[in-house]
Scaffold this active site. Structure first.
Site, short mmCIF file in Angstrom:
data_model
loop_
_atom_site.label_atom_id
_atom_site.label_comp_id
_atom_site.label_asym_id
_atom_site.label_seq_id
_atom_site.Cartn_x
_atom_site.Cartn_y
_atom_site.Cartn_z
N ASP A 178 0.92 -1.05 0.04
CA ASP A 178 -0.02 0.10 0.14
C ASP A 178 0.70 1.11 -0.08
O ASP A 178 2.01 1.18 0.35
CB ASP A 178 -0.93 0.06 1.13
CG ASP A 178 -2.23 0.89 1.00
OD1 ASP A 178 -1.97 1.73 0.08
OD2 ASP A 178 -3.37 0.62 1.62
C1 BGC Z 1 -4.90 3.25 0.09
C2 BGC Z 1 -5.00 2.18 -1.10
C3 BGC Z 1 -4.86 3.01 -2.44
C4 BGC Z 1 -3.50 3.71 -2.33
C5 BGC Z 1 -3.23 4.46 -3.60
C6 BGC Z 1 -3.87 4.07 0.02
O1 BGC Z 1 -3.99 5.11 1.04
O2 BGC Z 1 -5.03 2.38 1.18
O3 BGC Z 1 -6.24 1.70 -1.01
O4 BGC Z 1 -4.85 2.17 -3.58
O5 BGC Z 1 -3.65 4.53 -1.28
O6 BGC Z 1 -3.87 5.41 -3.88
#
Ligand code: BGC
Length: 733
Positions: free
Chosen positions: A249
């Site tokens: 993530d």
């Molecule tokens: C989220 C993800 C997301 C990523 C990219 C993170 O803060 O938890 O679900 O895909 O950001 O934006």
């Protein structure tokens, strides 16, 4: 499943050459063998986060050494192409699950996939597989509800749909990310059996569906960051046989070295480190780690092979479109508004309908539409990432959102339908500026045959707050004076219809008010919200079923959010979440998981069960429409395991959505192929021997028939009652 009653929507089709994993891996190995260490590192390291110009995740690969590869674009999110133009704003994942319609689940995945492909995004950062463990969980709307089986079906169908047009889907967030508070610092404490039987199940289904990517979560599991947790990577890659790549993530690694060693395959978003204490963003750092021997060459190679394997498997080496996220001329919406509207209708759950309130009849001559949540407000894109309330709530906030190309607010959809229905424009009275203007609400409610009051709650991702809700909801109350508004309207009109938008369960202190004739749970239906609710009010049967249980109050749920900053989130309830908790504790909820009214009634007869194989139960049941209008039933099968294994009273294991005309009967076949429980002592899945109960019914609380069956399974010695004794065994990471 529902293809028999629904014509397939005529979506665009893209011819994509898919490969088997074996072929894809072999191509990937051969390509990677020609790459230098620097090139391999570039293939697995993001170049930074700059969504104004780029995708949220970018892999730059300016080498001609891999034919067809110019880099990778990774883009959010579950509800459509984020930060783009010319895209659709799809319904929330929770709505897709609530349809209990397998065909629609596949088709919405396909439609989303078409938009990602059309915009040149190689990787769809969706769907969300985390469960709605606590009703306040901020990202529940992105996921598929509180039951692992329903979630498994919903996400695997979406993955198959999206990947069928050559887009790599991402199963996220792996694992134990069921709340937003402290998501970067907290540790989820989940015992081994609960992990396998509850939270891993959707990931297992995603892997079986061929998912190309998995995103590890921010949180720790049992003390170790998920993205640096070798045990978790091992479960995924060895036990489940996942062949694609695991990405972090965004900034979810605290140590690049530990992550590389543990089995992370791609670091996102890379680029400039967000903080001085986070220097390991791979790229050149990864090259150094390999050169110094801290990370084995074979590990780097494995990362690169995994990334390219997914890419080859989905045929992205053949003419994948260029990135055009911000180009409005590349419009990828096609006819997706149709499927969005259909999901809106089929996910709407009718919770209460007395005195024939719905659908509206010709005798209805005037209508009041009340509540901010029916309005356009300043429009759906007023707040970045939808992190604010302006007009009707059609999606939550955070990375899981998309820009709306337009929105049909309820007031518009209903007004249009009401005109067609013959209600004169002067008889459609609207009070939707401010939910605290109760006098105005009373005025219009008093003067109409029916008053529809729109109320809402909202939640989102925890990187920002909305009205002091930091992702997770602070409580289960309606927002903006909603309870008072409902009570006021109900006191002024004896045909009050309450429509609820939002991510999930809310408290309903007014549920039994005699003047409230209907309650409609619409959740978050995306851009066609107003048309979908109008369809429902004026006659199309809302055939959604609750993908979560609604209890009378917050204290009745299995779990609450841990709101502390450095939280240790103990999943103490073990296997007993959602309706399984209610069964376990004997708590009667307001509305059970799987519940939803139809405009007709159904009879269940002739349940027959047989053991086809030692691991496969076949059930048939005859369903008859015993009412006066055609209607849709979601036939649900729950499995009760033999006594002595501390399993929930019953677990959903199959469902089928059917439409029947009055007096029509149909034999429905339901297959149960998962009789396994996780044996902690032997670290294996096993089928316990003994008497199984097969329950068939219309919700977890409305069982209409049951039968028992003896299965010669493996008698697991390891289990002792109570289950609590077995908890937290073998949880070292
Ligand atoms: C989220 C993800 C997301 C990523 C990219 C993170 O803060 O938890 O679900 O895909 O950001 O934006």
């Amino acid at each position: 499943m529902l293809s028999s009653i629904l014509p397939l929507l005529g979506l665009l089709s893209v011819a994509v050459a898919h490969r088997t994993w074996v072929d894809a891996i072999s191509l990937a190995k051969s390509a990677v063998s020609k790459l230098s260490t620097e090139e391999q590192a570039a293939l697995v390291s993001g170049t930074g986060f700059n969504p104004a110009f780029d995708c949220v995740g970018t892999i730059a690969f300016p080498s001609s050494k891999v034919s067809g590869l110019e880099g990778l674009c990774l883009q959010d999110g579950p509800a459509g192409v984020r930060f783009a133009q010319g895209n659709s704003a799809f319904p929330a994942g929770i709505n897709t699950a609530a349809t209990f319609n397998v065909t629609l689940m596949r088709e919405v995945g396909l439609a989303i996939g078409e938009e990602f492909r059309g915009k040149g995004a190689n990787v769809w950062l969706g769907p969300v597989l985390n469960l709605a463990r606590t009703p306040q969980g901020g990202r529940n709307w992105e996921g598929a509800g509180g039951d692992p089986f329903l979630a498994s079906v919903s996400v695997s169908e979406q993955i198959k749909g999206a990947q069928s047009v050559g887009v790599i889907a991402t199963a996220k967030h792996y694992i134990g990310n069921e709340q937003e508070h402290g998501r970067n610092t907290g540790t989820s404490i989940i015992d081994d059996r609960t992990l396998r039987e509850v939270y891993l199940l959707p990931f297992k289904a995603a892997v079986d569906a061929g998912v190309g990517a998995v995103m590890c979560s921010y949180n720790k599991l049992n003390g170790t960051y998920a993205c640096e947790n070798s045990r978790l990577m091992d479960i995924l890659k060895s036990e489940l046989g996942f062949k694609g790549f695991v990405m972090s993530d965004w900034w979810a690694t605290s140590s690049g070295l530990e992550a590389a060693k543990a089995g992370l395959d791609m670091m996102m978003p890379g680029g400039t480190p967000p903080a001085d204490d986070q220097p390991d963003v791979w790229g050149p750092t990864l090259v150094k780690m390999v050169e110094s021997g801290e990370v084995a060459k074979s590990r780097l190679k494995d990362m690169a092979v995994r990334v390219l394997s997914a890419w080859y498997k989905l045929g992205q080496d053949d003419n994948f479109p260029k990135v055009t996220l911000h180009d409005p001329d590349v419009d990828v919406q096609g006819n997706h508004r149709d499927i969005i509207r259909q999901i809106g209708v089929e996910s709407t759950v009718l919770l209460k309908n007395v005195r024939g309130a719905l659908p509206f009849r010709e005798s209805l001559k005037s209508l009041a539409i009340i509540g901010e949540d029916s309005s356009y407000g300043k429009g759906p894109n007023e707040f970045a990432d939808r992190a604010g309330v302006s007009g009707t709530v059609a999606i939550g906030w955070g990375s899981g959102t998309a820009e709306f190309p337009y929105i049909v607010p309820p007031v518009e959809g209903i007004t249009k339908k009401a005109h067609e229905f013959g209600i004169s424009p002067s008889k459609i009275l609207v009070a939707n500026k401010n939910d605290t203007s109760l006098d105005e609400a009373i005025d219009v409610a008093e003067s109409a045959d029916a008053a529809i009051v729109f109320v809402f709650s909202n939640s989102g991702e925890g990187y920002t707050d909305v009205e002091r809700n930091f992702g997770d909801r602070n409580d289960l109350k309606l927002w903006h004076n909603g309870d008072q508004l409902v009570a006021t309207v109900a006191s002024a009109n004896r045909n009050t219809i309450v429509v609820i938008h939002g991510p999930g369960a809310v408290d309903m202190p007014w549920v039994n008010h005699p003047n409230i004739t209907a309650i409609v749970m619409a959740m978050m239906p995306g851009q066609e919200t107003g048309n979908a609710i109008a369809d429902v009010l004026f006659g199309v049967e809302p055939s959604g079923r609750l993908p979560f249980t609604i209890n009378a109050d917050r204290a009745k749920y299995c779990c609450d959010v841990d709101y502390s900053e450095y939280n240790t989130i103990e999943y103490k309830e073990g296997l007993f979440i959602d309706y399984m908790w209610n069964d376990h504790r004997g708590i009667t909820p307001l509305f059970w998981f799987g519940y939803g009214l139809s405009y007709t009634t159904f009879g269940y007869t002739e349940l027959r069960v047989s053991l086809v194989r030692s691991d496969y139960i076949l059930a048939t049941v005859t369903i008859t429409n015993t009412g006066f209008v055609s209607g849709v039933e979601v036939v649900q099968l729950y499995l009760g395991f033999p006594k002595g294994y501390s399993e929930p009273v019953k677990k959903l294991r199959a469902f089928e959505k059917i439409r029947l005309d009055p007096a029509e009967s149909r034999a429905v076949t339901l297959n149960v192929t998962d009789l396994n429980i996780w044996d902690v002592a032997s670290q294996k899945w096993a089928i316990p021997g003994g008497t199984y109960t097969i329950y068939v019914g219309a919700s977890a609380g409305d069982i209409r028939a049951s039968e028992t069956l003896e299965v010669d399974g493996y008698v697991l010695q390891a289990f002792k009652e109570p289950f609590e004794d077995e908890r937290f065994v073998n949880q070292q990471s």
